[in-house]
Every structure is written in C-alpha cells, then in structure tokens.
Design a protein around this motif. Structure first.
Motif, PDB file in Angstrom:
ATOM      1  N   ARG A 208       0.917  -1.190  -0.091  1.00 58.79           N
ATOM      2  CA  ARG A 208       0.111   0.085   0.166  1.00 58.79           C
ATOM      3  C   ARG A 208       1.023   1.054   0.097  1.00 58.79           C
ATOM      4  O   ARG A 208       1.783   1.236   0.779  1.00 58.79           O
ATOM      5  CB  ARG A 208      -0.814  -0.145   1.444  1.00 58.79           C
ATOM      6  N   CYS A 209       0.613   2.361  -0.718  1.00 61.68           N
ATOM      7  CA  CYS A 209       1.208   3.524  -0.882  1.00 61.68           C
ATOM      8  C   CYS A 209       0.932   4.378   0.471  1.00 61.68           C
ATOM      9  O   CYS A 209      -0.294   4.598   0.729  1.00 61.68           O
ATOM     10  CB  CYS A 209       0.950   4.490  -1.917  1.00 61.68           C
ATOM     11  N   THR A 210       1.648   4.601   1.603  1.00 65.36           N
ATOM     12  CA  THR A 210       1.242   5.360   2.681  1.00 65.36           C
ATOM     13  C   THR A 210       1.089   6.687   2.431  1.00 65.36           C
ATOM     14  O   THR A 210       0.529   7.556   3.220  1.00 65.36           O
ATOM     15  CB  THR A 210       2.212   5.153   3.815  1.00 65.36           C
ATOM     16  N   GLY A 211       1.464   7.118   1.182  1.00 68.73           N
ATOM     17  CA  GLY A 211       0.936   8.497   0.773  1.00 68.73           C
ATOM     18  C   GLY A 211      -0.457   8.816   0.700  1.00 68.73           C
ATOM     19  O   GLY A 211      -1.096   9.747   1.040  1.00 68.73           O
ATOM     20  N   CYS A 212      -0.977   7.945  -0.211  1.00 66.91           N
ATOM     21  CA  CYS A 212      -2.417   8.200  -0.703  1.00 66.91           C
ATOM     22  C   CYS A 212      -3.178   7.217  -0.102  1.00 66.91           C
ATOM     23  O   CYS A 212      -4.348   6.966  -0.112  1.00 66.91           O
ATOM     24  CB  CYS A 212      -2.436   8.243  -2.315  1.00 66.91           C
ATOM     25  N   GLN A 213      -2.578   6.015   0.561  1.00 64.21           N
ATOM     26  CA  GLN A 213      -3.400   5.035   1.404  1.00 64.21           C
ATOM     27  C   GLN A 213      -3.889   3.888   0.129  1.00 64.21           C
ATOM     28  O   GLN A 213      -4.596   3.109   0.764  1.00 64.21           O
ATOM     29  CB  GLN A 213      -4.523   5.397   2.142  1.00 64.21           C
ATOM     30  N   ARG A 234       7.653   5.313  -8.160  1.00 65.32           N
ATOM     31  CA  ARG A 234       6.654   6.199  -7.855  1.00 65.32           C
ATOM     32  C   ARG A 234       5.290   5.600  -7.936  1.00 65.32           C
ATOM     33  O   ARG A 234       5.046   4.635  -8.615  1.00 65.32           O
ATOM     34  CB  ARG A 234       6.811   7.190  -9.191  1.00 65.32           C
ATOM     35  N   CYS A 235       4.383   5.899  -6.959  1.00 69.04           N
ATOM     36  CA  CYS A 235       3.193   5.747  -6.841  1.00 69.04           C
ATOM     37  C   CYS A 235       2.391   5.799  -8.059  1.00 69.04           C
ATOM     38  O   CYS A 235       2.253   7.114  -8.551  1.00 69.04           O
ATOM     39  CB  CYS A 235       2.501   6.077  -5.655  1.00 69.04           C
ATOM     40  N   GLU A 236       1.715   5.038  -8.810  1.00 70.86           N
ATOM     41  CA  GLU A 236       0.820   5.277  -9.868  1.00 70.86           C
ATOM     42  C   GLU A 236      -0.474   6.024  -9.687  1.00 70.86           C
ATOM     43  O   GLU A 236      -0.840   6.691 -10.421  1.00 70.86           O
ATOM     44  CB  GLU A 236       0.724   3.798 -10.979  1.00 70.86           C
ATOM     45  N   GLU A 237      -0.769   5.933  -8.552  1.00 76.60           N
ATOM     46  CA  GLU A 237      -2.093   6.822  -8.303  1.00 76.60           C
ATOM     47  C   GLU A 237      -1.870   8.115  -7.702  1.00 76.60           C
ATOM     48  O   GLU A 237      -2.347   9.326  -8.287  1.00 76.60           O
ATOM     49  CB  GLU A 237      -2.820   6.211  -7.001  1.00 76.60           C
ATOM     50  N   CYS A 238      -0.579   8.439  -6.744  1.00 76.18           N
ATOM     51  CA  CYS A 238      -0.819   9.806  -6.346  1.00 76.18           C
ATOM     52  C   CYS A 238       0.817  10.522  -6.830  1.00 76.18           C
ATOM     53  O   CYS A 238       0.860  11.787  -6.638  1.00 76.18           O
ATOM     54  CB  CYS A 238      -0.619   9.882  -4.674  1.00 76.18           C
ATOM     55  N   GLY A 239       1.652   9.653  -7.681  1.00 73.47           N
ATOM     56  CA  GLY A 239       2.982  10.078  -8.078  1.00 73.47           C
ATOM     57  C   GLY A 239       4.073  10.209  -7.305  1.00 73.47           C
ATOM     58  O   GLY A 239       5.017  10.857  -7.604  1.00 73.47           O
TER      59      GLY A 239
HETATM   60 ZN   LIG Z   1       0.213   6.899  -3.592  1.00 73.80          ZN
END
Ligand SMILES: [Zn+2]
Length: 250
Positions: A208-213, A234-239
């Motif tokens: 899980r990306c802890t930036g965008c969850q 890089r997170c594909e969702e939040c970058g």
């Molecule tokens: Zn993210």
C-alpha cells in the motif's frame, strides 16, 4: 520521465527526511494554533471593553459629583434664610401679628423646600455611591484580566520556546539527512511535496502507498518487485516517491 536512481540507503534516508519534514509541519501548525493565541485575543478584547466601561464610569462619577455640589449650593441660601427667620421669630423682634403669620408661613414653605432639596441630594449621593462601587468592580475585573493576560502570555512564550527548540533540533537533523541524499532525488522530493501537502515520499507498506493509502494493483506490484534496488519508484496513483522497506510485502 527521466528515471532517477539512488541506492537503498539514500532512499531510506529520504523516508527519514519525510518524517522530519512531516513533524516540522505539525510543529509549525501547533505553533500557529496554540490555544493561548485565541485566549490572549479574547482577553485583550475583554480588556478593551472594560477600559471603555471604566471611562464611562469615571465620567458618570464626575457628573454626579458636580450634581451633588450643586445640590449643596442650592441648599445653603434656603437654610440660611430659614435660620434667620427662625431666629427672628424666637427673639420676638417680629411684633406685627400679620408679619409673624406671614413669616411662619414662609418658614413652613422653606422647610418643605429644604426637605425636597435634601431628598434630591440624597438620591444623587446614592447614585454616586453605586457609580463608585461600579468603578471599583470594573477596576478589579481589569486587574484580573491583566493578571490572566500576563499568565497566558508567559505560557504562550514558554510553549513557543519549547517548539522553537524542537524545530531547531529537527532542522539540524534535516540538514544532516540532506547530505546523504542525491540532489536529483532531493529536488524531485521537494517538487512533489510542494503539490502534495508536503508529502513527497511515502513508504510502500503492506503493498500500500502510505502517501495516498491506496493498495498497489497487481500489475504495478509485479513491476515494483522486478525493479532494481536503486530504481526510484513512484506511486501510479498519487505520483509520490515510493520507498521500499522490509515491510513492503513485495
Ligand atoms: Zn500513492
């Protein structure tokens, strides 16, 4: 997008830097939202209102003092005339019965006038007494507000000093961490953070990306698992920059 590479340790230091920056942002927010700021503003408003009431109370008192002095001045000549008449009646110098009768009538009239003037003066004195008591109450409240202000300002300054110390310590830690992170990664982190609420880097934790969850999808997970250790993900969702740790679940 130009791929950035940085060794694993440098990437982990970036995560440390993010933690420091997040804490710094929290401390800065706490600094600006200390409850003492609002309390001090409230006390200052209260004090201004009380000071204005005190000016009004002072004015009321001096007006009433003038009124009382006037009541006394009004009373004097009437009292003198009464005394004079009563003396003349008593020493028998008014021989004429008609003049005596007229004088007695005047005495009665003067007594009534004195009684009215004394009543009016008494009323003014009562108002004056109430006004003085009101002024004392206002002075006591102002003094209480001043004490509260001194205490609250001291408490605010104490908290601000503690926060400043903590922030200075974190800035030193931050400066040390930045020497361990490549410039291009640091620049990317700063650029993403500026548009992502101050969070440019996030841990990839339990897939899980802890930036965008958000959970990383299966396809991206395969890409991440196959990526070289020094590849910056890089997170594909939040970058945000995604940092792999032992908790990533890859
Ligand atoms: Zn993210």
């Amino acid at each position: 997008m130009r791929a950035i590479r940085a060794d694993k340790d440098a990437q982990l230091r970036l995560l440390d830097l993010q933690n420091v920056d997040t804490t710094l942002a929290q401390l800065d927010h706490r600094r600006q939202t200390l409850s003492q700021h609002a309390a001090i503003a409230r006390l200052r408003t209260q004090r201004a209102a009380l000071a204005s009431n005190l000016v009004a109370a002072d004015t009321a008192i001096s007006d009433l003092e003038v009124e009382q002095a006037k009541a006394e001045t009004d009373l004097e000549p009437v009292q003198e005339r009464l005394n004079r008449n009563q003396a003349r009646i008593a020493n028998g110098t008014v021989a004429d019965a008609k003049a005596l009768s007229s004088m007695l009538e005047e005495v009665s009239h003067l007594k009534k006038r004195i009684s009215d003037l004394e009543d009016a003066e008494l009323e003014v004195m009562e108002q004056l007494e109430a006004a003085v008591a009101n002024r004392e109450t206002l002075r006591a409240r102002i003094s209480q507000v001043d004490d509260d202000l001194i205490d609250t300002i001291a408490e605010r300054d104490r908290q601000l000093a503690a926060l400043a110390d903590e922030m200075a310590r974190l800035r030193t830690e931050r400066a040390e961490l930045t020497t361990l992170i490549p410039d291009d990664l640091l620049a990317l982190y700063g650029k993403i953070g500026a548009s992502h609420g101050g969070v440019g880097a996030a841990e990839l934790r339990q897939r899980r990306c802890t930036g965008c969850q958000l959970e990383i999808n299966a396809a991206d997970l395969r890409v991440f698992s196959a990526a070289a250790e020094d590849e910056v993900l890089r997170c594909e969702e939040c970058g945000r920059i995604l940092i792999r740790t032992s908790q990533s679940g890859l």
